[in-house]
Write a protein that holds these residues in place. Structure first.
Motif, PDB file in Angstrom:
ATOM      1  N   ARG A  95       6.277   0.746  12.468  1.00  0.00           N
ATOM      2  CA  ARG A  95       6.466   2.129  12.765  1.00  0.00           C
ATOM      3  C   ARG A  95       7.714   2.665  11.940  1.00  0.00           C
ATOM      4  O   ARG A  95       7.763   3.831  11.591  1.00  0.00           O
ATOM      5  CB  ARG A  95       7.284   2.280  14.256  1.00  0.00           C
ATOM      6  CG  ARG A  95       6.447   1.754  15.288  1.00  0.00           C
ATOM      7  CD  ARG A  95       5.345   3.025  15.629  1.00  0.00           C
ATOM      8  NE  ARG A  95       4.595   2.565  16.635  1.00  0.00           N
ATOM      9  CZ  ARG A  95       4.311   3.388  17.557  1.00  0.00           C
ATOM     10  NH1 ARG A  95       5.096   4.556  17.941  1.00  0.00           N
ATOM     11  NH2 ARG A  95       3.833   2.944  18.758  1.00  0.00           N
ATOM     12  N   CYS A  96       8.469   1.891  11.063  1.00  0.00           N
ATOM     13  CA  CYS A  96       9.399   2.321  10.259  1.00  0.00           C
ATOM     14  C   CYS A  96       9.523   1.958   8.812  1.00  0.00           C
ATOM     15  O   CYS A  96       8.896   0.640   8.789  1.00  0.00           O
ATOM     16  CB  CYS A  96      10.708   1.919  10.818  1.00  0.00           C
ATOM     17  SG  CYS A  96      11.279   2.916  12.564  1.00  0.00           S
ATOM     18  N   ALA A  97       9.403   2.608   7.800  1.00  0.00           N
ATOM     19  CA  ALA A  97       9.233   1.893   6.420  1.00  0.00           C
ATOM     20  C   ALA A  97      10.940   2.320   5.590  1.00  0.00           C
ATOM     21  O   ALA A  97      10.843   3.567   5.655  1.00  0.00           O
ATOM     22  CB  ALA A  97       8.291   2.472   5.825  1.00  0.00           C
ATOM     23  N   VAL A 102       9.493  -1.584  -0.973  1.00  0.00           N
ATOM     24  CA  VAL A 102       9.217  -1.147   0.523  1.00  0.00           C
ATOM     25  C   VAL A 102       9.426  -2.218   1.430  1.00  0.00           C
ATOM     26  O   VAL A 102       8.701  -3.187   1.544  1.00  0.00           O
ATOM     27  CB  VAL A 102       7.623  -0.444   0.855  1.00  0.00           C
ATOM     28  CG1 VAL A 102       7.522   0.209   1.893  1.00  0.00           C
ATOM     29  CG2 VAL A 102       7.752   0.602  -0.180  1.00  0.00           C
ATOM     30  N   GLU A 103      10.074  -1.924   2.736  1.00  0.00           N
ATOM     31  CA  GLU A 103      10.175  -2.812   3.829  1.00  0.00           C
ATOM     32  C   GLU A 103       9.753  -2.182   5.050  1.00  0.00           C
ATOM     33  O   GLU A 103      10.083  -1.075   5.208  1.00  0.00           O
ATOM     34  CB  GLU A 103      11.743  -3.210   3.947  1.00  0.00           C
ATOM     35  CG  GLU A 103      12.275  -4.197   2.750  1.00  0.00           C
ATOM     36  CD  GLU A 103      13.797  -4.356   2.920  1.00  0.00           C
ATOM     37  OE1 GLU A 103      14.265  -4.203   4.124  1.00  0.00           O
ATOM     38  OE2 GLU A 103      14.151  -5.240   2.379  1.00  0.00           O
ATOM     39  N   GLU A 162       7.576   6.017   9.969  1.00  0.00           N
ATOM     40  CA  GLU A 162       8.491   6.977   9.609  1.00  0.00           C
ATOM     41  C   GLU A 162       9.245   6.236   8.401  1.00  0.00           C
ATOM     42  O   GLU A 162       9.692   5.198   8.253  1.00  0.00           O
ATOM     43  CB  GLU A 162       9.723   7.034  10.855  1.00  0.00           C
ATOM     44  CG  GLU A 162      10.898   7.881  10.626  1.00  0.00           C
ATOM     45  CD  GLU A 162      10.157   9.301  10.631  1.00  0.00           C
ATOM     46  OE1 GLU A 162      10.815  10.173   9.817  1.00  0.00           O
ATOM     47  OE2 GLU A 162       9.231   9.710  11.364  1.00  0.00           O
ATOM     48  N   ILE A 163       9.630   7.456   7.383  1.00  0.00           N
ATOM     49  CA  ILE A 163      10.177   6.835   5.922  1.00  0.00           C
ATOM     50  C   ILE A 163      11.507   7.269   5.856  1.00  0.00           C
ATOM     51  O   ILE A 163      11.868   8.356   6.098  1.00  0.00           O
ATOM     52  CB  ILE A 163       9.235   7.357   4.962  1.00  0.00           C
ATOM     53  CG1 ILE A 163       7.925   7.461   5.233  1.00  0.00           C
ATOM     54  CG2 ILE A 163       9.637   7.146   3.475  1.00  0.00           C
ATOM     55  CD1 ILE A 163       7.047   8.076   4.242  1.00  0.00           C
ATOM     56  N   THR A 164      12.312   6.211   5.516  1.00  0.00           N
ATOM     57  CA  THR A 164      13.558   6.471   4.933  1.00  0.00           C
ATOM     58  C   THR A 164      13.830   6.098   3.548  1.00  0.00           C
ATOM     59  O   THR A 164      13.360   4.848   3.051  1.00  0.00           O
ATOM     60  CB  THR A 164      14.752   5.779   5.588  1.00  0.00           C
ATOM     61  OG1 THR A 164      14.499   4.458   5.689  1.00  0.00           O
ATOM     62  CG2 THR A 164      14.699   6.410   7.172  1.00  0.00           C
ATOM     63  N   PHE A 165      14.382   6.832   2.507  1.00  0.00           N
ATOM     64  CA  PHE A 165      14.489   6.522   1.201  1.00  0.00           C
ATOM     65  C   PHE A 165      16.145   6.040   1.116  1.00  0.00           C
ATOM     66  O   PHE A 165      17.193   6.743   1.602  1.00  0.00           O
ATOM     67  CB  PHE A 165      14.374   7.973   0.385  1.00  0.00           C
ATOM     68  CG  PHE A 165      12.926   8.188   0.394  1.00  0.00           C
ATOM     69  CD1 PHE A 165      12.080   7.539  -0.553  1.00  0.00           C
ATOM     70  CD2 PHE A 165      12.400   9.008   1.061  1.00  0.00           C
ATOM     71  CE1 PHE A 165      10.620   7.877  -0.613  1.00  0.00           C
ATOM     72  CE2 PHE A 165      10.990   9.488   0.934  1.00  0.00           C
ATOM     73  CZ  PHE A 165      10.009   8.931   0.075  1.00  0.00           C
ATOM     74  N   LYS A 166      16.109   4.976   0.082  1.00  0.00           N
ATOM     75  CA  LYS A 166      17.369   4.557   0.054  1.00  0.00           C
ATOM     76  C   LYS A 166      17.475   4.414  -1.363  1.00  0.00           C
ATOM     77  O   LYS A 166      16.391   3.907  -2.173  1.00  0.00           O
ATOM     78  CB  LYS A 166      17.499   3.054   0.818  1.00  0.00           C
ATOM     79  CG  LYS A 166      17.630   3.163   2.164  1.00  0.00           C
ATOM     80  CD  LYS A 166      17.531   2.044   2.874  1.00  0.00           C
ATOM     81  CE  LYS A 166      17.754   2.200   4.328  1.00  0.00           C
ATOM     82  NZ  LYS A 166      17.992   0.943   5.065  1.00  0.00           N
ATOM     83  N   LEU A 167      18.649   4.116  -2.202  1.00  0.00           N
ATOM     84  CA  LEU A 167      18.819   3.995  -3.534  1.00  0.00           C
ATOM     85  C   LEU A 167      18.984   2.655  -3.884  1.00  0.00           C
ATOM     86  O   LEU A 167      19.662   2.005  -3.300  1.00  0.00           O
ATOM     87  CB  LEU A 167      20.193   4.735  -4.108  1.00  0.00           C
ATOM     88  CG  LEU A 167      20.399   4.708  -5.335  1.00  0.00           C
ATOM     89  CD1 LEU A 167      19.197   5.532  -6.323  1.00  0.00           C
ATOM     90  CD2 LEU A 167      21.786   5.685  -5.778  1.00  0.00           C
ATOM     91  N   ALA A 205       0.804  -1.221  -0.015  1.00  0.00           N
ATOM     92  CA  ALA A 205       0.078  -0.002  -0.145  1.00  0.00           C
ATOM     93  C   ALA A 205       0.753   1.339   0.095  1.00  0.00           C
ATOM     94  O   ALA A 205       0.612   2.208  -0.782  1.00  0.00           O
ATOM     95  CB  ALA A 205      -1.105   0.108   1.121  1.00  0.00           C
ATOM     96  N   ILE A 206       1.932   1.204   0.805  1.00  0.00           N
ATOM     97  CA  ILE A 206       2.639   2.333   0.946  1.00  0.00           C
ATOM     98  C   ILE A 206       3.510   2.583  -0.451  1.00  0.00           C
ATOM     99  O   ILE A 206       3.568   3.640  -0.930  1.00  0.00           O
ATOM    100  CB  ILE A 206       3.832   2.006   1.869  1.00  0.00           C
ATOM    101  CG1 ILE A 206       2.955   2.448   3.279  1.00  0.00           C
ATOM    102  CG2 ILE A 206       4.967   3.303   1.734  1.00  0.00           C
ATOM    103  CD1 ILE A 206       4.165   1.903   4.492  1.00  0.00           C
TER     104      ILE A 206
END
Length: 119
Positions: free
Chosen positions: A44-46, A37-38, A88-93, A11-12
């Motif tokens: 709480r964290c993605a 997406v993990e 909480e979202i963090t983007f990774k390449l 969904a995210i």
């Protein structure tokens, strides 16, 4: 075993892709596609993995722009997906696509040279 983290991750992924395509108008963000997406077990964290088309400098700039826009993206996610806590979202390449294309190019090069076989 619960499938909730996996369902939430899908969904995210869908919603962030929509937000990037429709809402976010930052010129620093190039051609970006969300590959996976993990989500943590406690939801709480993605970690959002994004593939960016372009040179390494463009890829780095796009990921930095996504990190700066994470507050906006997280707020939009909170409005679109009903959860008690928005992760909480963090983007990774994600470099798996460029890595795969590099391997294919190397395999083509080996095949053109004869693959080391005597003819």
């Amino acid at each position: 075993m619960s499938f909730r983290p996996e369902r939430l991750a899908e969904a995210i992924k869908k919603e962030i892709s929509d937000i990037l395509r429709e809402e976010l108008k930052d010129p620093r963000i190039g051609f970006v596609s969300i590959t996976s997406v993990e989500v943590s077990k406690d939801l709480r964290c993605a970690s959002v993995y994004a593939s960016v088309f372009g040179e390494p400098a463009q890829q780095k700039a796009s990921i930095e722009a996504l990190q700066k826009a994470h507050g906006f993206i997280r707020g939009e996610l909170g409005r679109r997906i009903r959860l008690r806590y928005t992760p909480e979202i963090t983007f990774k390449l994600d470099q798996s696509i460029s890595h795969g294309s590099r391997i294919i190019a190397l395999m083509e090069e080996v095949r053109e040279k004869g693959g080391g076989q005597d003819e």
